[in-house]
Design an enzyme around this catalytic site. Structure first.
Site, short mmCIF file in Angstrom:
data_model
loop_
_atom_site.label_atom_id
_atom_site.label_comp_id
_atom_site.label_asym_id
_atom_site.label_seq_id
_atom_site.Cartn_x
_atom_site.Cartn_y
_atom_site.Cartn_z
N PHE A 85 0.81 -1.22 0.00
CA PHE A 85 0.00 0.00 0.00
C PHE A 85 0.85 1.27 0.00
CE2 PHE A 85 -2.91 -3.18 1.55
CZ PHE A 85 -4.08 -2.87 0.87
N VAL A 141 7.64 3.40 3.20
CA VAL A 141 7.85 3.78 4.59
C VAL A 141 9.19 4.50 4.71
CG1 VAL A 141 8.00 2.99 6.97
CG2 VAL A 141 6.54 1.76 5.33
N ASP A 150 -3.87 -10.12 7.22
CA ASP A 150 -2.60 -10.19 6.49
C ASP A 150 -1.42 -10.41 7.43
OD1 ASP A 150 -1.17 -10.29 4.12
OD2 ASP A 150 -0.87 -8.13 4.00
#
Length: 641
Positions: A354, A357, A466
């Site tokens: 998604f 980082v 997940d």
């Protein structure tokens, strides 16, 4: 509010410094209610005070982290050791915890002076120190902090008089007494079975009154299950003597129990007791097939109405504009852009499904991880989902959300920084083979604790969907934290499962979810079993083993070894055999295989998994079925809606 506990020092060797009576006019004050000072003086005052202040500073620093309720520290300068432990009640915020800790320190220092041991109990916290001179000969059990703390003969179940309220209850006495005794009995039994030895619960008094009884029980987090159980049994017996007083506290070095007809925590901070009290397989849910009476039909309609209303309410929260999200700090985009040098590669520490980082420093020195989500409607939807789900989640094994930011199409989460990175790097990545058995077993326990909290201890049930090794992050002490809640889903308490489109990682997800979209908490249980096998073996679940007579994925290989009673061979060869007991490893492998069985009803709940992990090595004999594995490269039909 810290709680300091050392199970080895019996209360009888200490002299009482403070024993405050309870006032029923306030329910949650930071006022010392009992404290003790050791009768011996420290030999070297200069060293003592220096080490004591350093230990206090370390404890306070640990407790300043949101979601941290337990801290232990030590300072061994100049051959003299000061050990400290502090613990707060789990219903507190970090600010409230630190406030109680400061009161505890200020209460002990002048009262106990240079005594080489002391502790203080408050409603909201507990603090203790012990000073040991390592330059002089001492008995063996006092030469190692862990041995001192874990000594089960240290007075954890010594009866100490309860502190009772000075007024009787305003409710009917018989109903009040019965309600309190039943509630305390339940939390006494349930607390040792929770992941963090803490329970808060309420109960209505009788059937004709709206009065409510509030109660908590908490054991020192580092205690064993046996110590917690014995201490709470003693506390329960002691506290029963307070009835019909309107409140009471039972205090010991290893546990704390309290009841009151006055609220001292919020109603949404209670914990469901049922999973920890049910006999047999508590994971099996009863589904109503039909209703034969008009009364039953009315109840069913009412239940459906309440469920629909709750879902409507939740959908409004999750679907509202992100600019209205509350509960954590909202950061400015310019602030985060500056902290990451315009999100440059030098700050990049990871990539996920998604987004990316980045590591950064914000708020004048706090190291954080900034998760930048991909642009698009789907990313915004997942972002809102993640913010709303985890903004109020506080647990030592769940990643902490510190803040968020929305800037046009840019969606960012500010999370606590995990210096060791993700677990997969230590299993088959660049740091492969560097984890010892103690670290690996603690990682397995920690993941289980985090899932127990998500499934049953938070005020709503959250299914992560997940769980995988790359979503398990490690702090500086290699303690695990579950991360990446972008796929997490709420499951209403009334439902045992839901149907949804598949979203997750093949190899880790359960067959019924991957093929039919059937989502329940047992999806996370399956994933936990896979990750546990990865931690033990050092192998990825999707890597094929070429060393045997045929190519096998990890789960199939583990099952083949189990059938031959050779599953100890699954353990990573990089682990020193002297570090573990074979029976302990075999037990965890068997629990992991239980978690991967199909159908889902055969799998234990995560609360049952944690209890099994915490019990003696020998498991209850139960027949297990061969697990079904859907690897990353198998073609399947995805169903659901």
């Amino acid at each position: 509010m810290p709680v300091l506990a050392m199970v080895v020092i019996v209360l009888a060797v200490m002299k009482v410094a403070v024993a405050q009576p309870i006032s029923n006019t306030t329910t949650n004050t930071n006022k010392p209610i009992r404290s003790y000072c050791d009768s011996n003086e420290a030999m070297s005052l200069a060293t003592f005070f220096s080490n004591l202040n350093s230990t206090f500073s370390q404890l306070r620093s640990q407790l300043s982290n949101t979601g941290v309720y337990y801290a232990q520290a030590q300072n061994l300068e100049n051959g003299d050791a000061v050990y400290g432990v502090a613990q707060c009640r789990n219903y507190l915020s970090s600010t409230q915890c630190l406030a109680c800790f400061d009161v505890a320190v200020s209460a002990l220092e002048p009262a106990c002076g240079s005594a080489n041991g002391a502790n203080v109990f408050l409603d909201n916290c507990f603090l203790r120190w012990v000073f040991l001179s390592l330059r002089f000969h001492l008995p063996l059990r006092f030469q190692n902090y862990d041995q001192i703390y874990e000594d089960p003969q240290g007075g954890s179940d010594v009866a100490v008089p309860a502190i009772c309220g000075n007024e009787s209850t305003s409710q009917p006495i018989s109903a009040f007494n019965q309600t309190v005794e039943e509630l305390l009995s339940n939390i006494k039994d349930a607390t040792p079975r929770t992941s963090d030895f803490y329970i808060a619960s309420t109960r209505q008094v009788g059937t004709v009154t709206n009065a409510t009884v509030y109660a908590i029980a908490q054991c020192v987090e580092n205690a064993s299950n046996t110590i917690c159980k014995n201490c709470l049994n003693t506390a329960y017996n002691s506290l029963s003597s307070c009835l019909p007083a309107n409140e009471g506290r039972a205090i010991n070095v290893a546990c704390f129990m309290r009841y009151s007809e006055f609220p001292f925590f919020h109603n949404n901070q209670t914990i469901n007791l049922i999973p920890y009290l049910a006999k047999g397989n508590s994971s099996k849910s009863v589904m109503i097939i039909g209703v034969s009476s008009s009364t039953g039909l009315v109840l069913l309609i009412l239940a459906l109405f309440l469920w629909f209303r709750r879902q409507l309410s939740k959908s409004k929260v999750v679907g509202k504009d992100s600019s209205e999200l509350q509960g954590t700090q909202r950061y400015s985009y310019q602030h985060l852009k500056l902290a990451t040098n315009n999100f440059s590669e030098e700050y990049l520490i990871g990539k996920g499904g998604f987004g990316e980082v980045f590591k950064a420093i914000v708020d004048g020195g706090i190291v954080v991880a900034i998760k930048k989500l991909h642009v698009g409607f789907r990313a915004k939807k997942e972002f809102e989902n993640e913010v709303n789900l985890i903004r109020n989640v506080r647990h030592r094994n769940l990643i902490l959300q510190l803040g968020w930011c929305i800037h046009g199409p840019e969606l960012l989460l500010v999370l606590e920084y995990m210096p060791q990175g993700s677990l997969d790097k230590f299993l088959w990545g660049e740091k492969k083979g560097t984890l010892n058995w103690k670290q690996r077993s603690e990682i397995i326990f920690g993941i289980a604790r985090g899932l127990v909290h998500l499934h049953g201890e938070f005020h709503i049930k959250i299914i992560h969907r997940d769980i995988k090794s790359s979503n398990i992050l490690l702090d500086k002490d290699f303690q695990p934290k579950i991360a990446d809640f972008g796929l997490a889903r709420l499951l209403p308490e009334e439902l045992t499962h839901a149907s949804t489109r598949f979203a997750g990682t093949m190899g880790y997800t359960s067959p019924e979810y991957a093929t039919c979209g059937r989502l329940s908490e047992k999806v996370d249980t399956y994933s936990f079993g896979i990750v546990a096998l990865e931690v033990i073996s050092g192998r990825s679940c999707n890597d094929v083993n070429y060393s045997g007579p045929r190519m096998e994925y990890l789960l199939n290989h583990a099952w083949q070894l189990y059938e031959k009673d050779m599953h100890i061979r699954l353990i990573d060869e990089a682990i020193d055999p002297n570090e573990y007991e074979e029976e302990d490893v075999k037990k965890i492998i068997e629990i992991a295989l239980m978690c991967t069985q199909s159908p889902a009803s055969l799998r234990p709940t995560m609360s049952e998994v944690y209890i099994m992990l915490s019990s003696e090595p020998e498991l209850e004999q139960r027949q297990m079925s061969r697990p079904t594995y859907i690897g990353a490269y198998r073609r399947i039909h995805i169903g659901g809606s």
